[in-house]
Design an enzyme around this catalytic site. Structure first.
Site, PDB file in Angstrom:
ATOM      1  N   ILE A  14       0.827  -1.212   0.000  1.00  0.00           N
ATOM      2  CA  ILE A  14       0.000   0.000   0.000  1.00  0.00           C
ATOM      3  C   ILE A  14       0.854   1.252   0.000  1.00  0.00           C
ATOM      4  O   ILE A  14       0.491   2.281  -0.578  1.00  0.00           O
ATOM      5  CB  ILE A  14      -0.993   0.004   1.176  1.00  0.00           C
ATOM      6  CG1 ILE A  14      -2.099   1.034   0.925  1.00  0.00           C
ATOM      7  CG2 ILE A  14      -0.271   0.270   2.512  1.00  0.00           C
ATOM      8  CD1 ILE A  14      -2.876   0.837  -0.356  1.00  0.00           C
ATOM      9  N   LYS A  90      -5.048   1.576   8.354  1.00  0.00           N
ATOM     10  CA  LYS A  90      -6.049   0.743   9.022  1.00  0.00           C
ATOM     11  C   LYS A  90      -5.638  -0.724   8.937  1.00  0.00           C
ATOM     12  O   LYS A  90      -4.883  -1.106   8.043  1.00  0.00           O
ATOM     13  CB  LYS A  90      -7.423   0.913   8.384  1.00  0.00           C
ATOM     14  CG  LYS A  90      -7.524   0.975   6.876  1.00  0.00           C
ATOM     15  CD  LYS A  90      -7.028  -0.229   6.146  1.00  0.00           C
ATOM     16  CE  LYS A  90      -7.748  -1.493   6.472  1.00  0.00           C
ATOM     17  NZ  LYS A  90      -7.193  -2.687   5.733  1.00  0.00           N
ATOM     18  N   ASP A 168      -9.747  -7.497   7.217  1.00  0.00           N
ATOM     19  CA  ASP A 168      -8.802  -6.460   6.804  1.00  0.00           C
ATOM     20  C   ASP A 168      -9.417  -5.592   5.700  1.00  0.00           C
ATOM     21  O   ASP A 168      -9.403  -4.373   5.796  1.00  0.00           O
ATOM     22  CB  ASP A 168      -7.484  -7.093   6.343  1.00  0.00           C
ATOM     23  CG  ASP A 168      -6.467  -6.028   5.989  1.00  0.00           C
ATOM     24  OD1 ASP A 168      -5.798  -5.517   6.892  1.00  0.00           O
ATOM     25  OD2 ASP A 168      -6.394  -5.678   4.784  1.00  0.00           O
TER      26      ASP A 168
HETATM   27  N1  LIG Z   1      -2.727  -4.358   0.374  1.00  0.00           N
HETATM   28  C1  LIG Z   1      -3.677  -3.445   0.200  1.00  0.00           C
HETATM   29  O1  LIG Z   1      -4.330  -3.398  -0.866  1.00  0.00           O
HETATM   30  C2  LIG Z   1      -3.978  -2.474   1.282  1.00  0.00           C
HETATM   31  C3  LIG Z   1      -3.413  -2.558   2.561  1.00  0.00           C
HETATM   32  N2  LIG Z   1      -3.737  -1.638   3.526  1.00  0.00           N
HETATM   33  C4  LIG Z   1      -3.241  -1.766   4.896  1.00  0.00           C
HETATM   34  O2  LIG Z   1      -1.865  -1.386   4.913  1.00  0.00           O
HETATM   35  C5  LIG Z   1      -1.144  -2.177   5.861  1.00  0.00           C
HETATM   36  C6  LIG Z   1       0.008  -2.851   5.143  1.00  0.00           C
HETATM   37  O3  LIG Z   1      -0.549  -3.662   4.133  1.00  0.00           O
HETATM   38  P1  LIG Z   1       0.335  -4.051   2.848  1.00  0.00           P
HETATM   39  O4  LIG Z   1       1.076  -2.874   2.345  1.00  0.00           O
HETATM   40  O5  LIG Z   1      -0.554  -4.777   1.910  1.00  0.00           O
HETATM   41  O6  LIG Z   1       1.352  -5.087   3.518  1.00  0.00           O
HETATM   42  P2  LIG Z   1       2.799  -5.540   3.002  1.00  0.00           P
HETATM   43  O7  LIG Z   1       3.098  -6.822   3.708  1.00  0.00           O
HETATM   44  O8  LIG Z   1       2.853  -5.477   1.522  1.00  0.00           O
HETATM   45  O9  LIG Z   1       3.773  -4.383   3.537  1.00  0.00           O
HETATM   46  C7  LIG Z   1       4.175  -4.282   4.887  1.00  0.00           C
HETATM   47  C8  LIG Z   1       5.574  -3.698   4.894  1.00  0.00           C
HETATM   48  O10 LIG Z   1       5.953  -3.422   6.232  1.00  0.00           O
HETATM   49  C9  LIG Z   1       7.310  -3.795   6.394  1.00  0.00           C
HETATM   50  N3  LIG Z   1       7.530  -4.018   7.819  1.00  0.00           N
HETATM   51  C10 LIG Z   1       6.970  -4.973   8.592  1.00  0.00           C
HETATM   52  N4  LIG Z   1       7.402  -4.829   9.871  1.00  0.00           N
HETATM   53  C11 LIG Z   1       8.229  -3.749   9.883  1.00  0.00           C
HETATM   54  C12 LIG Z   1       8.984  -3.085  10.884  1.00  0.00           C
HETATM   55  N5  LIG Z   1       8.968  -3.495  12.168  1.00  0.00           N
HETATM   56  N6  LIG Z   1       9.713  -2.011  10.539  1.00  0.00           N
HETATM   57  C13 LIG Z   1       9.749  -1.577   9.264  1.00  0.00           C
HETATM   58  N7  LIG Z   1       9.072  -2.162   8.254  1.00  0.00           N
HETATM   59  C14 LIG Z   1       8.315  -3.233   8.585  1.00  0.00           C
HETATM   60  C15 LIG Z   1       7.506  -5.021   5.517  1.00  0.00           C
HETATM   61  O11 LIG Z   1       8.851  -5.150   5.150  1.00  0.00           O
HETATM   62  C16 LIG Z   1       6.616  -4.653   4.304  1.00  0.00           C
HETATM   63  O12 LIG Z   1       7.395  -3.982   3.343  1.00  0.00           O
HETATM   64  C17 LIG Z   1      -2.164  -3.157   6.463  1.00  0.00           C
HETATM   65  O13 LIG Z   1      -2.601  -2.668   7.705  1.00  0.00           O
HETATM   66  C18 LIG Z   1      -3.307  -3.155   5.451  1.00  0.00           C
HETATM   67  O14 LIG Z   1      -4.564  -3.365   6.093  1.00  0.00           O
HETATM   68  C19 LIG Z   1      -4.566  -0.572   3.263  1.00  0.00           C
HETATM   69  C20 LIG Z   1      -5.125  -0.434   2.006  1.00  0.00           C
HETATM   70  C21 LIG Z   1      -4.931  -1.399   0.965  1.00  0.00           C
HETATM   71  O1  LIG Z   2      -7.587  -1.709   3.024  1.00  0.00           O
HETATM   72  C1  LIG Z   2      -7.674  -2.535   2.155  1.00  0.00           C
HETATM   73  O2  LIG Z   2      -8.209  -2.292   0.895  1.00  0.00           O
HETATM   74  C2  LIG Z   2      -8.329  -3.551   0.216  1.00  0.00           C
HETATM   75  C3  LIG Z   2      -8.115  -3.292  -1.250  1.00  0.00           C
HETATM   76  O3  LIG Z   2      -6.833  -2.762  -1.400  1.00  0.00           O
HETATM   77  C4  LIG Z   2      -9.102  -2.240  -1.767  1.00  0.00           C
HETATM   78  O4  LIG Z   2     -10.333  -2.454  -1.234  1.00  0.00           O
HETATM   79  C5  LIG Z   2      -7.314  -4.450   0.884  1.00  0.00           C
HETATM   80  O5  LIG Z   2      -7.670  -5.801   0.871  1.00  0.00           O
HETATM   81  C6  LIG Z   2      -7.338  -3.953   2.316  1.00  0.00           C
HETATM   82  O6  LIG Z   2      -6.108  -4.153   2.986  1.00  0.00           O
END
Ligand SMILES: NC(=O)C1=CN([C@@H]2O[C@H](COP(=O)(O)OP(=O)(O)OC[C@H]3O[C@@H](n4cnc5c(N)ncnc54)[C@H](O)[C@@H]3O)[C@@H](O)[C@H]2O)C=CC1
Ligand SMILES: O=C1O[C@@H]([C@H](O)CO)[C@H](O)[C@H]1O
Length: 308
Positions: A14, A90, A168
């Site tokens: 993200i 979030k 999530d």
């Molecule tokens: N994947 C999606 O489409 C979306 C995700 N989110 C939210 O964003 C958050 C992250 O999700 P993603 O980006 O998908 O996960 P991800 O697993 O792709 O990225 C997480 C990042 O955090 C880093 N990380 C983990 N622990 C760490 C630490 N102690 N210090 C520094 N870096 C650390 C990891 O190396 C990784 O690059 C979640 O809470 C998720 O709900 C929000 C909107 C959309």
């Molecule tokens: O916050 C989040 O948004 C979705 C997706 O990226 C768009 O709805 C994802 O599963 C969740 O972490």
């Protein structure tokens, strides 16, 4: 006006997809450093940990947190303890208790903080909220279904305790509905469908209500295939309001309405900038409370194992 010097922790999906593009497009912010455990972010100084960034990195005024929810509490506490403004993805933390503690610490530190419920900033949400304010609601149907393999490829954390599983993405729908409704919602019943090799659900059915017995149903599915279904239909005495595409499309009685042209994360960072300017914070816990209550009262059904 000097830009807000911004650090970012967790340069994952993200952060790459949304946060960094939104930051670079907003001249009120200057991204100066990243702390991450994965691939580095080009164009800024990179560090292996927040501690190293704070100790050896460039001065930052604020920090955006894009790590998984597990462990995020300690990271945000670390930033608050040295007086940084914080923007937290979030869900804000892995537990409600941690999120409540952050609210208290923000107040003690006198900094600005935002729990970034990004779906609340979808283009159709403000107009939907305005229309509903003078209507009599009868029922709400939420369908929030997507493919975890598309949106969280290879992310084991989402299936581990604290990772929320289908909640999530589902919490995004809860963040919208709690923003649209005037009264608090209560979880009356839930069924959580948990793969036999996971600790969090891949699907869930939830029945909610409010003090006026509004009938609110939600169906969440993380194994839905590539054509996402992110919709909320609200039936009122005066007509039917429908949000589609995660809130980007608003229809009333089947007629599509004009909505904002600003993207979710551009609006999130504009809001964060305004909070810092106003020495204010925006730390809503309601969506996380509903998830916690769903886990409290939810029955569990074991389903076939999940493989990424
Ligand atoms: N994947 C999606 O489409 C979306 C995700 N989110 C939210 O964003 C958050 C992250 O999700 P993603 O980006 O998908 O996960 P991800 O697993 O792709 O990225 C997480 C990042 O955090 C880093 N990380 C983990 N622990 C760490 C630490 N102690 N210090 C520094 N870096 C650390 C990891 O190396 C990784 O690059 C979640 O809470 C998720 O709900 C929000 C909107 C959309
Ligand atoms: O916050 C989040 O948004 C979705 C997706 O990226 C768009 O709805 C994802 O599963 C969740 O972490």
């Amino acid at each position: 006006m000097q830009p807000i010097r911004l650090g970012l922790v967790g340069y994952g999906k993200i952060a790459q997809d949304q946060h960094v593009p939104a930051i670079l497009a907003n001249p009120a912010f200057q991204l100066v450093a990243v702390a991450t455990q994965g691939k580095p972010c080009a164009g800024v100084e990179n560090f292996q940990s927040l501690g190293e960034l704070l100790e050896n990195g460039p001065t930052v005024d604020a920090i955006a947190f894009c790590t998984p929810p597990q462990g995020r509490f300690a990271l945000v506490q670390q930033a608050l303890a040295v007086g940084k403004h914080v923007l937290v993805e979030k869900p804000p933390c892995a537990t409600l208790g941690e999120a409540m503690a952050l609210v208290d610490q923000v107040a003690e530190q006198g900094v600005s903080a935002l729990f970034a419920w990004h779906s609340r900033y979808a283009p159709g949400i403000a107009a939907a909220r305005e229309w509903l304010a003078s209507r009599t609601l009868q029922s709400v149907q939420i369908d929030w279904k997507e493919d975890v393999r598309k949106w969280h490829p290879g992310q084991a954390w989402i299936w581990q305790p604290g990772g929320l599983g289908v909640f999530d993405p589902g919490i995004n729908a809860l963040s919208i509905i709690t923003h649209l409704l005037a009264l608090p919602l209560f979880v009356e019943a839930a069924e959580l469908r948990v793969p036999s090799n996971c600790q969090s659900p891949i699907a869930a059915s939830i029945k909610m209500s409010d003090a006026r017995q509004l009938d609110v149903r939600a169906e969440f599915d993380f194994d839905h295939g590539h054509d996402e279904l992110w919709s909320i239909e609200i039936r009122c005495t005066e007509g039917v309001l429908r949000l589609d595409n995660g809130g980007a499309v608003l229809s009333i009685d089947g007629v599509r309405q004009s909505v904002s042209e600003e993207g979710e994360y551009a609006a999130v960072y504009r809001h964060f900038q305004q909070l810092i300017s106003d020495k204010a914070s925006d730390l809503d816990l309601q969506p996380l409370r509903l998830v916690a209550d769903s886990f409290f009262v939810g029955s569990r059904a074991l389903v076939e194992p999940f493989y990424d």
